[in-house]
Design an enzyme around this catalytic site. Structure first.
Site, PDB file in Angstrom:
ATOM      1  N   GLU A  15       3.532   4.800   2.661  1.00 14.13           N
ATOM      2  CA  GLU A  15       2.366   4.323   3.417  1.00 14.13           C
ATOM      3  C   GLU A  15       1.676   3.190   2.674  1.00 14.13           C
ATOM      4  O   GLU A  15       1.121   3.396   1.608  1.00 14.13           O
ATOM      5  CB  GLU A  15       1.393   5.480   3.653  1.00 14.13           C
ATOM      6  CG  GLU A  15       0.117   5.088   4.344  1.00 14.13           C
ATOM      7  CD  GLU A  15       0.325   4.282   5.614  1.00 14.13           C
ATOM      8  OE1 GLU A  15      -0.064   3.101   5.650  1.00 14.13           O
ATOM      9  OE2 GLU A  15       0.904   4.821   6.571  1.00 14.13           O
ATOM     10  N   LYS A  16       1.697   1.980   3.249  1.00 15.90           N
ATOM     11  CA  LYS A  16       1.167   0.795   2.577  1.00 15.90           C
ATOM     12  C   LYS A  16      -0.348   0.729   2.525  1.00 15.90           C
ATOM     13  O   LYS A  16      -0.897  -0.113   1.843  1.00 15.90           O
ATOM     14  CB  LYS A  16       1.722  -0.469   3.231  1.00 15.90           C
ATOM     15  CG  LYS A  16       1.279  -0.656   4.668  1.00 15.90           C
ATOM     16  CD  LYS A  16       1.967  -1.851   5.281  1.00 15.90           C
ATOM     17  CE  LYS A  16       1.696  -1.915   6.754  1.00 15.90           C
ATOM     18  NZ  LYS A  16       2.524  -2.920   7.404  1.00 15.90           N
ATOM     19  N   HIS A  17      -1.064   1.593   3.244  1.00 12.10           N
ATOM     20  CA  HIS A  17      -2.525   1.553   3.259  1.00 12.10           C
ATOM     21  C   HIS A  17      -3.170   2.441   2.199  1.00 12.10           C
ATOM     22  O   HIS A  17      -4.360   2.325   1.942  1.00 12.10           O
ATOM     23  CB  HIS A  17      -3.049   1.969   4.635  1.00 12.10           C
ATOM     24  CG  HIS A  17      -2.700   1.004   5.707  1.00 12.10           C
ATOM     25  ND1 HIS A  17      -1.575   1.139   6.464  1.00 12.10           N
ATOM     26  CD2 HIS A  17      -3.318  -0.116   6.121  1.00 12.10           C
ATOM     27  CE1 HIS A  17      -1.512   0.133   7.318  1.00 12.10           C
ATOM     28  NE2 HIS A  17      -2.554  -0.646   7.131  1.00 12.10           N
ATOM     29  N   HIS A  45       0.941  -4.429   1.180  1.00 14.84           N
ATOM     30  CA  HIS A  45       0.085  -4.488   2.359  1.00 14.84           C
ATOM     31  C   HIS A  45      -0.150  -5.956   2.716  1.00 14.84           C
ATOM     32  O   HIS A  45      -0.307  -6.782   1.830  1.00 14.84           O
ATOM     33  CB  HIS A  45      -1.257  -3.804   2.076  1.00 14.84           C
ATOM     34  CG  HIS A  45      -2.121  -3.684   3.280  1.00 14.84           C
ATOM     35  ND1 HIS A  45      -2.903  -4.726   3.735  1.00 14.84           N
ATOM     36  CD2 HIS A  45      -2.307  -2.659   4.140  1.00 14.84           C
ATOM     37  CE1 HIS A  45      -3.538  -4.335   4.828  1.00 14.84           C
ATOM     38  NE2 HIS A  45      -3.198  -3.090   5.095  1.00 14.84           N
ATOM     39  N   HIS A  51      -5.256  -9.108   8.938  1.00 15.97           N
ATOM     40  CA  HIS A  51      -4.882  -7.763   8.481  1.00 15.97           C
ATOM     41  C   HIS A  51      -4.958  -7.741   6.959  1.00 15.97           C
ATOM     42  O   HIS A  51      -4.148  -8.365   6.285  1.00 15.97           O
ATOM     43  CB  HIS A  51      -3.458  -7.438   8.952  1.00 15.97           C
ATOM     44  CG  HIS A  51      -3.050  -6.021   8.714  1.00 15.97           C
ATOM     45  ND1 HIS A  51      -1.754  -5.611   8.919  1.00 15.97           N
ATOM     46  CD2 HIS A  51      -3.732  -4.927   8.294  1.00 15.97           C
ATOM     47  CE1 HIS A  51      -1.663  -4.321   8.640  1.00 15.97           C
ATOM     48  NE2 HIS A  51      -2.860  -3.878   8.255  1.00 15.97           N
ATOM     49  N   CYS A 113      -8.928  -0.743   5.380  1.00 18.12           N
ATOM     50  CA  CYS A 113      -8.116  -1.773   6.040  1.00 18.12           C
ATOM     51  C   CYS A 113      -8.856  -2.192   7.304  1.00 18.12           C
ATOM     52  O   CYS A 113      -9.300  -1.328   8.078  1.00 18.12           O
ATOM     53  CB  CYS A 113      -6.736  -1.206   6.386  1.00 18.12           C
ATOM     54  SG  CYS A 113      -5.746  -2.307   7.441  1.00 18.12           S
ATOM     55  N   HIS A 116      -6.774  -0.612  10.215  1.00 18.52           N
ATOM     56  CA  HIS A 116      -6.357   0.788  10.235  1.00 18.52           C
ATOM     57  C   HIS A 116      -7.335   1.751   9.568  1.00 18.52           C
ATOM     58  O   HIS A 116      -7.009   2.899   9.318  1.00 18.52           O
ATOM     59  CB  HIS A 116      -4.967   0.911   9.621  1.00 18.52           C
ATOM     60  CG  HIS A 116      -3.956   0.099  10.349  1.00 18.52           C
ATOM     61  ND1 HIS A 116      -3.458  -1.083   9.857  1.00 18.52           N
ATOM     62  CD2 HIS A 116      -3.399   0.270  11.576  1.00 18.52           C
ATOM     63  CE1 HIS A 116      -2.611  -1.593  10.733  1.00 18.52           C
ATOM     64  NE2 HIS A 116      -2.561  -0.803  11.789  1.00 18.52           N
TER      65      HIS A 116
END
Length: 129
Positions: A15-17, A45, A51, A113, A116
């Site tokens: 998970e990049k977040h 990310h 973004h 983010c 997100h």
């Protein structure tokens, strides 16, 4: 709804977040320890105006007592300008702070983010006499 219900977590390897915390597992009481927080440890990310990670906060929850805010890191310059051409500087979501702990507890990192929402992770740290 409470804000805690909107905070997400996961595995930083998929998970990049998710913010990651790099810190020793054990420290001596009162000695400096470097804590690094970042987003994108395994999976990068995006860092564009559309973004990006806006900020990371670091907290400490001692085994006894309330949560303590340790540091706030704000990332306001992103890799591309609004016209999608590379800008002259970028602020990547990675920061370090030196801490001196006197009690064992848990480091907690929270990131935001712009697309997100809120993400959280934690890491236990033991203080030895």
């Amino acid at each position: 709804m409470k804000i805690g219900e909107t905070i997400r977590d996961g595995d930083f390897k998929t998970e990049k977040h998710l913010p990651t915390i790099e810190a020793p597992e054990k420290v001596k009481a009162g000695e400096e320890a470097v804590v690094k927080v970042m987003v994108g440890a395994e999976i990068k990310h995006p860092n564009t105006p559309a973004h990006h990670i806006s900020w990371i906060q670091l907290f400490f929850k001692p085994e006894q007592g309330p949560v303590i805010e340790v540091a706030k890191f704000s990332y306001v310059v992103h890799n591309d300008t609004m016209t999608d051409t590379p800008g002259p500087v970028a602020a990547e979501p990675a920061s370090c702070v030196k801490v001196k702990l006197t009690k064992s507890g848990t480091l907690i990192a929270m990131s935001y983010c712009n697309l997100h929402g809120l993400w959280e992770s934690s890491k236990a740290i033991t203080v030895e006499a």
